[in-house]
Scaffold this motif. Structure first.
Motif, PDB file in Angstrom:
ATOM      1  N   GLY A   1      44.867  30.412  21.890  1.00  0.00           N
ATOM      2  CA  GLY A   1      43.883  28.842  21.578  1.00  0.00           C
ATOM      3  C   GLY A   1      42.670  29.403  21.807  1.00  0.00           C
ATOM      4  N   ALA A   2      42.063  30.061  22.854  1.00  0.00           N
ATOM      5  CA  ALA A   2      40.732  30.085  23.227  1.00  0.00           C
ATOM      6  C   ALA A   2      39.900  31.154  22.341  1.00  0.00           C
ATOM      7  N   VAL A   3      40.644  32.069  22.073  1.00  0.00           N
ATOM      8  CA  VAL A   3      40.047  33.305  21.189  1.00  0.00           C
ATOM      9  C   VAL A   3      39.956  32.611  19.722  1.00  0.00           C
ATOM     10  N   ALA A   4      41.110  31.935  19.212  1.00  0.00           N
ATOM     11  CA  ALA A   4      40.813  31.156  18.130  1.00  0.00           C
ATOM     12  C   ALA A   4      39.907  30.342  17.722  1.00  0.00           C
ATOM     13  N   GLN A   5      39.584  29.347  19.067  1.00  0.00           N
ATOM     14  CA  GLN A   5      38.402  28.392  19.065  1.00  0.00           C
ATOM     15  C   GLN A   5      37.074  29.142  18.931  1.00  0.00           C
ATOM     16  N   ALA A   6      37.067  30.347  19.716  1.00  0.00           N
ATOM     17  CA  ALA A   6      35.767  31.086  19.675  1.00  0.00           C
ATOM     18  C   ALA A   6      35.447  31.689  18.284  1.00  0.00           C
ATOM     19  N   ALA A   7      36.569  32.218  17.577  1.00  0.00           N
ATOM     20  CA  ALA A   7      36.372  32.816  16.316  1.00  0.00           C
ATOM     21  C   ALA A   7      35.809  31.695  15.342  1.00  0.00           C
ATOM     22  N   MET A   8      36.352  30.485  15.634  1.00  0.00           N
ATOM     23  CA  MET A   8      35.774  29.275  14.697  1.00  0.00           C
ATOM     24  C   MET A   8      34.321  28.981  14.874  1.00  0.00           C
ATOM     25  N   LEU A   9      33.705  29.427  15.730  1.00  0.00           N
ATOM     26  CA  LEU A   9      32.256  29.253  16.165  1.00  0.00           C
ATOM     27  C   LEU A   9      31.495  30.270  15.138  1.00  0.00           C
ATOM     28  N   ILE A  10      32.115  31.189  14.637  1.00  0.00           N
ATOM     29  CA  ILE A  10      31.356  32.344  13.917  1.00  0.00           C
ATOM     30  C   ILE A  10      30.743  31.803  12.807  1.00  0.00           C
ATOM     31  N   PRO A  11      29.429  31.703  12.344  1.00  0.00           N
ATOM     32  CA  PRO A  11      28.887  31.042  11.319  1.00  0.00           C
ATOM     33  C   PRO A  11      29.121  31.908  10.035  1.00  0.00           C
ATOM     34  N   LEU A  12      30.322  31.959   9.517  1.00  0.00           N
ATOM     35  CA  LEU A  12      30.549  32.674   8.319  1.00  0.00           C
ATOM     36  C   LEU A  12      31.173  31.789   7.387  1.00  0.00           C
ATOM     37  N   VAL A  13      32.401  31.115   7.704  1.00  0.00           N
ATOM     38  CA  VAL A  13      33.088  30.193   6.665  1.00  0.00           C
ATOM     39  C   VAL A  13      33.242  28.894   7.413  1.00  0.00           C
ATOM     40  N   GLY A  14      33.464  27.771   6.649  1.00  0.00           N
ATOM     41  CA  GLY A  14      33.838  26.725   7.222  1.00  0.00           C
ATOM     42  C   GLY A  14      35.312  26.660   7.792  1.00  0.00           C
ATOM     43  N   ASN A  15      35.553  25.920   8.959  1.00  0.00           N
ATOM     44  CA  ASN A  15      36.910  25.830   9.275  1.00  0.00           C
ATOM     45  C   ASN A  15      37.608  27.160   9.547  1.00  0.00           C
ATOM     46  N   GLY A  16      36.631  28.345   9.826  1.00  0.00           N
ATOM     47  CA  GLY A  16      37.315  29.496  10.514  1.00  0.00           C
ATOM     48  C   GLY A  16      37.936  30.218   9.490  1.00  0.00           C
ATOM     49  N   LEU A  17      37.993  29.955   8.054  1.00  0.00           N
ATOM     50  CA  LEU A  17      38.872  30.630   7.014  1.00  0.00           C
ATOM     51  C   LEU A  17      39.172  31.970   7.012  1.00  0.00           C
ATOM     52  N   GLY A  18      40.225  32.383   7.282  1.00  0.00           N
ATOM     53  CA  GLY A  18      40.447  33.659   7.411  1.00  0.00           C
ATOM     54  C   GLY A  18      40.310  34.354   8.614  1.00  0.00           C
TER      55      GLY A  18
END
Length: 316
Positions: free
Chosen positions: A235-252
């Motif tokens: 969960g923590a890694v997934a949350q961190a990945a969602m902060l990457i400014p690439l696509v909305g909602n961390g799609l993919g």
């Protein structure tokens, strides 16, 4: 769910000056969609993982399905309250209004160009009279709180190890809430407006813990139960990945972050049916499907409410 976090750093920064680059946003969206398709392809090629997940979902206890559908709403509520606390200092924004703005953004941010973020900031300017710069600042503070919460959880997971006892996890995970809550109480008692930042961190940290609980439920749902410590790490890694400014909602991006983290967990943390990384991908693909199923009615209802509010403020 993290409707305002993924992809908003670039969007928010660009709102302060030039408009977001349309070609760049579309390319980023296509990359995210390609990663999502690739995740599905990997799971489809792992027959044992796919068949096991499908059979497990079909025979899952109703309570497990209720939890999988209900926990995204808890994330939605926590994020909404956190942004409301920050935004109410900038103008008159009701909790219902902020909740609907986050709900609409949750759905719209699945599209290219992050229209949920842009629409929320435009709404604040048109309806609440809040300048763009202040809305952008609130967004960045929310991002910082979400990043700090994810980092804190990652550090706890790394320090304890996925195989730690339940009591150790309970004590370690509750410590940041108690510490930040105490600081918030002292600041509020002293009349300092900075108590809002402590309260925002607490809410986003609780949001991260709910994400860990979601993954604990999801791995059980696909037939590969995971220890809670392992779910915290994923969960923590997934949350961190969602902060990457690439696509909305961390799609993919989120799907691969969850899958690769699951594949890197030490033996014994969970008993996968097939390749561990493929099981992690399967769990988050189910997570994505559930998230969309919840985000659609929430986003539509929120958008209709906001549209009626905008109409009511127009002069006759």
């Amino acid at each position: 769910m993290n409707p305002e976090a993924p992809g908003t750093a670039v969007g928010a920064a660009s709102l302060g000056g030039a408009r977001p680059s349309r070609p760049r946003s579309i390319v980023a969206f296509l990359v995210g969609a390609g990663l999502l398709v690739a995740a599905g392809w990997v799971v489809a090629r792992q027959g044992e993982v796919l068949n096991g997940a499908w059979e497990s979902i079909r025979s899952a206890p109703p309570l497990l399905m209720v939890a999988a559908m209900g926990l995204p709403l808890v994330n939605f509520a926590l994020v909404s309250v956190s942004f409301w606390l920050l935004m109410r200092r900038e103008g008159r924004v009701s909790l219902l209004e902020m909740t609907c703005l986050i709900g609409a953004a949750w759905l719209l941010n699945f599209m290219p160009m992050r229209p949920g973020l842009v629409g929320r900031i435009a709404y604040h300017r048109a309806v609440n009279g809040i300048p763009v710069a202040r809305s952008v600042r609130v967004t960045l503070v929310g991002l910082a709180a979400a990043g700090g919460a994810a980092l804190t959880t990652l550090l706890i997971a790394a320090a304890l190890g996925a195989g730690a006892s339940g009591s150790a996890w309970a004590a370690a995970l509750s410590a940041p809430v108690l510490a930040a809550g105490a600081v918030t109480g002292v600041l509020k008692g002293a009349g300092s407006p900075r108590w809002v930042y402590g309260a925002t961190f607490v809410l986003r940290y609780l949001d991260t813990l709910v994400w860990a609980l979601r993954y604990w439920v999801l791995f059980a749902l696909v037939g590969s139960p995971i220890e809670f410590g392992g779910a915290v790490a994923v969960g923590a890694v997934a949350q961190a990945a969602m902060l990457i400014p690439l696509v909305g909602n961390g799609l993919g991006i989120r799907e691969w972050a969850a899958g690769l983290t699951a594949g890197a967990l030490p033996a014994g943390v969970f008993d996968p049916r097939g390749a561990p990384a493929a099981v992690g991908l399967a769990a988050d693909l189910v997570n994505r499907a559930i998230e969309i199923a919840v985000a659609v009615p929430v986003g539509v209802a929120s958008s209709l409410w906001l549209a009626s509010r905008i109409r009511s403020r127009r002069p006759a």
